[in-house]
Scaffold this motif. Structure first.
Motif, mmCIF file in Angstrom:
data_model
loop_
_atom_site.group_PDB
_atom_site.id
_atom_site.type_symbol
_atom_site.label_atom_id
_atom_site.label_comp_id
_atom_site.label_asym_id
_atom_site.label_seq_id
_atom_site.Cartn_x
_atom_site.Cartn_y
_atom_site.Cartn_z
ATOM 1 N N GLU A 184 11.493 7.109 -1.637
ATOM 2 C CA GLU A 184 10.370 6.524 -0.917
ATOM 3 C C GLU A 184 10.853 5.259 -0.216
ATOM 4 O OE1 GLU A 184 6.658 5.970 -2.856
ATOM 5 O OE2 GLU A 184 6.811 7.803 -4.062
ATOM 6 N N THR A 185 10.282 4.958 0.938
ATOM 7 C CA THR A 185 10.676 3.779 1.706
ATOM 8 C C THR A 185 10.150 2.511 1.045
ATOM 9 O OG1 THR A 185 10.603 5.074 3.751
ATOM 10 C CG2 THR A 185 10.622 2.681 3.969
ATOM 11 N N LEU A 186 10.997 1.517 0.955
ATOM 12 C CA LEU A 186 10.585 0.239 0.376
ATOM 13 C C LEU A 186 9.641 -0.506 1.316
ATOM 14 C CD1 LEU A 186 14.028 -0.910 -1.054
ATOM 15 C CD2 LEU A 186 11.952 -0.569 -2.409
ATOM 16 N N PRO A 187 8.681 -1.234 0.766
ATOM 17 C CA PRO A 187 7.806 -2.056 1.613
ATOM 18 C C PRO A 187 8.537 -3.302 2.095
ATOM 19 C CG PRO A 187 7.299 -2.413 -0.693
ATOM 20 C CD PRO A 187 8.345 -1.317 -0.656
ATOM 21 N N SER A 188 7.833 -4.161 2.819
ATOM 22 C CA SER A 188 8.435 -5.366 3.384
ATOM 23 C C SER A 188 7.619 -6.591 3.012
ATOM 24 C CB SER A 188 8.521 -5.244 4.913
ATOM 25 O OG SER A 188 8.870 -6.490 5.496
ATOM 26 N N ILE A 189 8.305 -7.712 2.864
ATOM 27 C CA ILE A 189 7.644 -8.982 2.587
ATOM 28 C C ILE A 189 6.677 -9.357 3.706
ATOM 29 C CG2 ILE A 189 9.477 -10.324 3.693
ATOM 30 C CD1 ILE A 189 7.577 -11.433 0.546
ATOM 31 N N TRP A 190 6.889 -8.785 4.891
ATOM 32 C CA TRP A 190 6.052 -9.103 6.036
ATOM 33 C C TRP A 190 4.767 -8.287 6.048
ATOM 34 C CZ3 TRP A 190 8.364 -13.291 7.049
ATOM 35 C CH2 TRP A 190 9.754 -13.389 7.011
ATOM 36 N N ASP A 191 4.663 -7.285 5.161
ATOM 37 C CA ASP A 191 3.422 -6.526 5.025
ATOM 38 C C ASP A 191 2.401 -7.361 4.256
ATOM 39 O OD1 ASP A 191 4.781 -4.428 6.216
ATOM 40 O OD2 ASP A 191 5.295 -3.476 4.302
ATOM 41 N N SER A 192 1.132 -6.960 4.349
ATOM 42 C CA SER A 192 0.101 -7.642 3.566
ATOM 43 C C SER A 192 0.302 -7.332 2.082
ATOM 44 C CB SER A 192 -1.288 -7.181 4.010
ATOM 45 O OG SER A 192 -1.520 -7.531 5.359
ATOM 46 N N PRO A 193 0.061 -8.294 1.202
ATOM 47 C CA PRO A 193 0.272 -8.065 -0.233
ATOM 48 C C PRO A 193 -0.748 -7.076 -0.802
ATOM 49 C CG PRO A 193 -0.799 -10.179 0.125
ATOM 50 C CD PRO A 193 -0.415 -9.666 1.481
ATOM 51 N N THR A 194 -0.298 -6.267 -1.760
ATOM 52 C CA THR A 194 -1.183 -5.306 -2.420
ATOM 53 C C THR A 194 -1.173 -5.485 -3.938
ATOM 54 O OG1 THR A 194 0.603 -3.658 -2.453
ATOM 55 C CG2 THR A 194 -0.926 -3.583 -0.589
ATOM 56 N N LYS A 195 -0.389 -6.447 -4.437
ATOM 57 C CA LYS A 195 -0.337 -6.762 -5.865
ATOM 58 C C LYS A 195 -0.571 -8.260 -6.042
ATOM 59 C CE LYS A 195 0.972 -2.586 -7.190
ATOM 60 N NZ LYS A 195 0.112 -1.723 -8.025
ATOM 61 N N GLN A 196 -1.033 -8.636 -7.216
ATOM 62 C CA GLN A 196 -1.190 -10.057 -7.493
ATOM 63 C C GLN A 196 0.146 -10.708 -7.821
ATOM 64 O OE1 GLN A 196 -4.227 -10.965 -10.398
ATOM 65 N NE2 GLN A 196 -5.733 -9.627 -9.446
ATOM 66 N N LEU A 197 1.001 -9.970 -8.527
ATOM 67 C CA LEU A 197 2.264 -10.561 -8.977
ATOM 68 C C LEU A 197 3.412 -9.573 -8.826
ATOM 69 C CD1 LEU A 197 3.740 -12.958 -10.440
ATOM 70 C CD2 LEU A 197 3.263 -11.745 -12.579
ATOM 71 N N SER A 198 4.498 -10.042 -8.227
ATOM 72 C CA SER A 198 5.753 -9.291 -8.183
ATOM 73 C C SER A 198 6.769 -10.031 -9.039
ATOM 74 C CB SER A 198 6.294 -9.173 -6.755
ATOM 75 O OG SER A 198 5.478 -8.347 -5.963
ATOM 76 N N VAL A 199 7.489 -9.299 -9.872
ATOM 77 C CA VAL A 199 8.541 -9.881 -10.699
ATOM 78 C C VAL A 199 9.873 -9.317 -10.222
ATOM 79 C CG1 VAL A 199 9.432 -10.220 -13.026
ATOM 80 C CG2 VAL A 199 6.956 -9.980 -12.660
ATOM 81 N N VAL A 200 10.752 -10.177 -9.733
ATOM 82 C CA VAL A 200 12.061 -9.754 -9.223
ATOM 83 C C VAL A 200 13.125 -10.108 -10.263
ATOM 84 C CG1 VAL A 200 13.778 -10.039 -7.407
ATOM 85 C CG2 VAL A 200 11.338 -10.024 -6.835
#
Length: 259
Positions: A54-70
């Motif tokens: 699946e294609t990865l999303p981009s930081i420039w897209d609108s957020p769809t989660k409250q929290l991302s953990v990298v």
């Protein structure tokens, strides 16, 4: 005697000023243009729980989660499970208590030579690829590059950097969230909360050699003198950023190997 001390003080200030000028000059002549984000074709995709691309999303897209953990990881097949169990245990419990809470964990395998990706993918299969994703880099970039690749593929309103060794207790993210909220109003929606282990400094000194302790204090002085003065522990790998702060900060990253 007083005259000698004064002369030595003036000499010290002059040497420090000369060193600063020299460092600034070297930095100026060796500076390069902003590097482009190198991304191999294989790094534009992730595998879902069924093993499909699946294609990865981009930081420039609108957020769809409250929290991302990298989670940047290099040869972490042994330590990663401990960290992931603690993190996902906390996040799942938090979601049970607050069904509106949404999250994702992005493990970035920085070109590991061991089974880091396979170990991380087991969590993707267990929790689903909407919650856990694994990005496997073709070549080792360094911690800075791995974090940037993860952040640029994140979907969270807030983005947490967390080391794979589990050096920080994951529930302490609540302290970072409080610190971030205390900074409001955020200028241009940008804010960063940095975790700190400065309160453990005495304990860590007791476990280090005198030479390493001397290097530590020397490094802290240079960071304080040349970079930031308000943060005692700049090297703690537990940092929380707003989405706007993350995108701007890592778009300006010049060095990938060390961060």
């Amino acid at each position: 005697m007083l005259s000698l001390v004064l002369q030595l003080a003036v000499l010290g200030v002059a040497l420090a000023a000369a060193a600063l000028i020299l460092i600034s000059f070297v930095a100026f002549i060796t500076a390069t243009k902003m590097p482009h984000l190198r991304q191999y074709e294989e790094e534009k995709f992730f595998l879902n729980a069924r093993g499909q691309k699946e294609t990865l999303p981009s930081i420039w897209d609108s957020p769809t989660k409250q929290l991302s953990v990298v989670v940047p990881s290099y040869n972490e097949e042994k330590r990663l499970p401990v960290m992931m169990d603690e993190a996902l245990g906390y996040l799942e419990e938090r979601q049970k208590q607050d069904p509106t809470f949404t999250y994702e964990v992005i493990v970035v395998d920085d070109g590991s030579k061991d089974q880091t990706s396979k170990v991380a993918f087991k969590y993707c299969q267990k929790y689903g690829s909407d919650k856990v994703r694994v990005i496997t880099l073709v070549k080792n970039r360094g911690k800075g590059g791995a974090i940037r690749m993860g952040i640029f593929s994140s979907r969270g309103e807030k983005i947490l950097m967390a080391d794979a060794d589990g050096a920080t207790k994951f529930p302490d993210v609540e302290k970072l969230e409080k610190g971030l909220n205390d900074l409001q109003p955020w200028p241009d929606q940008m804010a960063i909360a940095c975790g700190s282990r400065a309160h453990l400094e005495k304990e860590s000194i007791a476990q280090r050699s005198y030479f390493r302790t001397l290097l530590m204090y020397g490094f802290h002085f240079l960071v304080w003198f040349l970079c930031v003065k308000g943060i005692r522990d700049t090297q703690c790998g537990f940092k929380l950023l707003t989405r706007e702060a993350a995108s701007r900060t890592f778009s300006s990253l010049h060095i990938e190997r060390w961060f």
